[in-house]
Design a protein around this motif. Structure first.
Motif, mmCIF file in Angstrom:
data_model
loop_
_atom_site.group_PDB
_atom_site.id
_atom_site.type_symbol
_atom_site.label_atom_id
_atom_site.label_comp_id
_atom_site.label_asym_id
_atom_site.label_seq_id
_atom_site.Cartn_x
_atom_site.Cartn_y
_atom_site.Cartn_z
ATOM 1 N N LEU A 18 0.836 -1.205 0.000
ATOM 2 C CA LEU A 18 0.000 0.000 0.000
ATOM 3 C C LEU A 18 0.869 1.252 0.000
ATOM 4 N N LEU A 19 1.955 1.186 0.746
ATOM 5 C CA LEU A 19 2.884 2.325 0.781
ATOM 6 C C LEU A 19 3.545 2.515 -0.583
ATOM 7 N N ALA A 20 3.873 1.392 -1.229
ATOM 8 C CA ALA A 20 4.527 1.462 -2.541
ATOM 9 C C ALA A 20 3.621 2.115 -3.575
ATOM 10 N N LEU A 21 2.352 1.714 -3.619
ATOM 11 C CA LEU A 21 1.463 2.309 -4.625
ATOM 12 C C LEU A 21 1.038 3.724 -4.241
ATOM 13 N N THR A 22 1.163 4.061 -2.958
ATOM 14 C CA THR A 22 0.892 5.441 -2.548
ATOM 15 C C THR A 22 2.007 6.367 -3.026
ATOM 16 N N VAL A 23 3.250 5.884 -2.957
ATOM 17 C CA VAL A 23 4.395 6.699 -3.387
ATOM 18 C C VAL A 23 4.405 6.847 -4.906
ATOM 19 N N HIS A 24 4.256 5.742 -5.637
ATOM 20 C CA HIS A 24 4.276 5.797 -7.100
ATOM 21 C C HIS A 24 3.525 4.586 -7.634
ATOM 22 N N GLU A 25 2.278 4.801 -8.034
ATOM 23 C CA GLU A 25 1.418 3.672 -8.409
ATOM 24 C C GLU A 25 1.944 2.921 -9.629
ATOM 25 N N GLU A 26 2.392 3.656 -10.646
ATOM 26 C CA GLU A 26 2.856 2.988 -11.863
ATOM 27 C C GLU A 26 4.099 2.145 -11.589
ATOM 28 N N LEU A 27 5.023 2.702 -10.794
ATOM 29 C CA LEU A 27 6.238 1.967 -10.458
ATOM 30 C C LEU A 27 5.899 0.719 -9.641
ATOM 31 N N ARG A 77 3.171 -0.957 -9.804
ATOM 32 C CA ARG A 77 2.567 -1.927 -10.721
ATOM 33 C C ARG A 77 3.653 -2.677 -11.491
ATOM 34 N N VAL A 78 4.670 -1.927 -11.940
ATOM 35 C CA VAL A 78 5.781 -2.556 -12.681
ATOM 36 C C VAL A 78 6.526 -3.540 -11.792
ATOM 37 N N GLU A 79 6.648 -3.223 -10.506
ATOM 38 C CA GLU A 79 7.377 -4.091 -9.576
ATOM 39 C C GLU A 79 6.557 -5.287 -9.116
ATOM 40 N N GLY A 80 5.338 -5.408 -9.623
ATOM 41 C CA GLY A 80 4.539 -6.597 -9.325
ATOM 42 C C GLY A 80 3.555 -6.457 -8.184
ATOM 43 N N VAL A 81 3.357 -5.236 -7.696
ATOM 44 C CA VAL A 81 2.375 -5.044 -6.629
ATOM 45 C C VAL A 81 0.963 -5.194 -7.215
ATOM 46 N N PRO A 82 0.116 -6.048 -6.639
ATOM 47 C CA PRO A 82 -1.268 -6.175 -7.133
ATOM 48 C C PRO A 82 -2.083 -4.941 -6.749
ATOM 49 N N VAL A 83 -1.956 -3.916 -7.569
ATOM 50 C CA VAL A 83 -2.490 -2.591 -7.219
ATOM 51 C C VAL A 83 -3.989 -2.620 -6.943
ATOM 52 N N THR A 84 -4.745 -3.228 -7.846
ATOM 53 C CA THR A 84 -6.209 -3.220 -7.692
ATOM 54 C C THR A 84 -6.628 -3.937 -6.411
ATOM 55 N N GLN A 85 -6.024 -5.098 -6.160
ATOM 56 C CA GLN A 85 -6.388 -5.863 -4.962
ATOM 57 C C GLN A 85 -6.035 -5.103 -3.683
ATOM 58 N N VAL A 86 -4.851 -4.494 -3.677
ATOM 59 C CA VAL A 86 -4.436 -3.753 -2.478
ATOM 60 C C VAL A 86 -5.336 -2.539 -2.259
ATOM 61 N N ARG A 87 -5.653 -1.834 -3.357
ATOM 62 C CA ARG A 87 -6.529 -0.662 -3.233
ATOM 63 C C ARG A 87 -7.911 -1.066 -2.732
ATOM 64 N N LEU A 88 -8.404 -2.199 -3.255
ATOM 65 C CA LEU A 88 -9.719 -2.677 -2.829
ATOM 66 C C LEU A 88 -9.713 -3.051 -1.346
ATOM 67 N N LEU A 89 -8.664 -3.737 -0.914
ATOM 68 C CA LEU A 89 -8.568 -4.106 0.502
ATOM 69 C C LEU A 89 -8.543 -2.869 1.386
ATOM 70 N N PHE A 90 -7.800 -1.852 0.942
ATOM 71 C CA PHE A 90 -7.716 -0.620 1.730
ATOM 72 C C PHE A 90 -9.093 0.044 1.849
ATOM 73 N N MET A 91 -9.839 0.079 0.738
ATOM 74 C CA MET A 91 -11.180 0.672 0.780
ATOM 75 C C MET A 91 -12.103 -0.125 1.693
ATOM 76 N N ILE A 92 -11.967 -1.449 1.663
ATOM 77 C CA ILE A 92 -12.794 -2.283 2.539
ATOM 78 C C ILE A 92 -12.462 -2.022 4.006
ATOM 79 N N LEU A 93 -11.164 -1.816 4.290
ATOM 80 C CA LEU A 93 -10.779 -1.511 5.670
ATOM 81 C C LEU A 93 -11.414 -0.199 6.129
ATOM 82 N N ILE A 94 -11.431 0.792 5.244
ATOM 83 C CA ILE A 94 -12.080 2.062 5.606
ATOM 84 C C ILE A 94 -13.568 1.833 5.880
ATOM 85 N N ALA A 95 -14.202 1.001 5.036
ATOM 86 C CA ALA A 95 -15.616 0.702 5.239
ATOM 87 C C ALA A 95 -15.848 0.034 6.602
ATOM 88 N N LEU A 96 -14.945 -0.882 6.978
ATOM 89 C CA LEU A 96 -15.081 -1.560 8.273
ATOM 90 C C LEU A 96 -14.924 -0.570 9.427
#
Length: 264
Positions: A148-157, A159-178
């Motif tokens: 989450l920290l990696a995609l917050t700093v630079h999302e495109e980078l 993504r290139v490094e293999g971070v599952p951006v969509t899944q991590v973003r979705l999990l973060f939104m779900i945590l906010i909902a909780l």
């Protein structure tokens, strides 16, 4: 200390410990409007919970998570800007919740309690809900912290490094909902976002790293809860808004202190 005051304090501290770390990411990722939108959708969860005769906290959680998933899916389509989607979701869900409540003439609803919270009415069961749900949120957040920290700093980078951006973003939104679901009774639907924004924004002034900012935000949130609760009892003011006012005053104090040290 009276038992109901102790429960209120424990509930508020639990919410502060949750809102601090999550709020740090909300501030970094400039998602304040997202938090606002998700909190507005909570009223739809309240309406559905009362209509179906299930726990309102559970229904709020399910509705918030569902809308978070829908929002991420629609963001992937890139047909509308994120703020437009958030505006549509927030106002439609808020209005739908109010319409549902209006249809239930036989159900007496403390709308002000849902909107602004009633921390003094927190029960022991609510504490289990806050600390149990909160522990789950913190465990998941710790697991996705680095990606989450990696995609917050630079999302495109990221993504290139293999971070599952969509899944991590979705999990973060779900945590906010909780967090919104477990915090609804403390500071209310309309004020929970402020507890996720103001303490991290204040902590940002002095924090030198992400982890430190998250811890400082939780500490400032805890002080705001204690000060707001004390002020509410002292001057007979609404408790939830009093906590937000205390957080706002701490933010101003931190900014002034920062300016003073800068000049020296």
């Amino acid at each position: 200390m009276d038992e109901f005051l102790l429960r209120a304090l424990l509930a508020g501290l639990g919410v502060a410990c949750l809102a601090g770390p999550l709020g740090a990411f909300v501030v970094w990722r400039r998602m304040a409007y997202f938090g606002e939108a998700m909190s507005h959708t909570a009223l739809l969860g309240v309406g559905l919970g009362l209509l179906l005769g299930v726990s309102t906290q559970l229904s709020v959680m399910l509705v918030s998570v569902t809308l978070a998933v829908l929002l991420v899916a629609m963001q992937q389509q890139r047909q509308l800007a994120s703020d437009t989607l958030l505006g549509i979701f927030a106002h439609t869900a808020l209005s739908l919740g109010l319409v549902l409540l209006a249809f239930m003439e036989t159900v007496r609803v403390d709308l002000m309690g849902y909107l602004f919270g009633d921390i003094l009415a927190v029960s022991t069961f609510d504490l289990y809900w806050i600390y149990g749900g909160g522990l789950l949120v913190l465990i998941v957040l710790s697991l996705i912290w680095r990606p989450l920290l990696a995609l917050t700093v630079h999302e495109e980078l990221a993504r290139v490094e293999g971070v599952p951006v969509t899944q991590v973003r979705l999990l973060f939104m779900i945590l906010i909902a909780l967090v919104i679901a477990v915090s609804m009774k403390i500071v209310g639907i309309l004020l929970i976002t402020s507890m996720m924004i103001i303490p991290p924004a204040a902590a940002r002034r002095f924090a030198v790293g992400p982890e430190q900012m998250a811890l400082l935000a939780a500490a400032i949130g805890a002080v705001s809860v204690a000060a707001g609760l004390w002020g509410s009892l002292q001057w007979d003011t609404p408790t939830g808004p009093s906590m937000v006012v205390a957080a706002g005053l701490l933010f101003v104090l931190v900014q002034l202190t920062g300016l003073f040290f800068q000049r020296k």
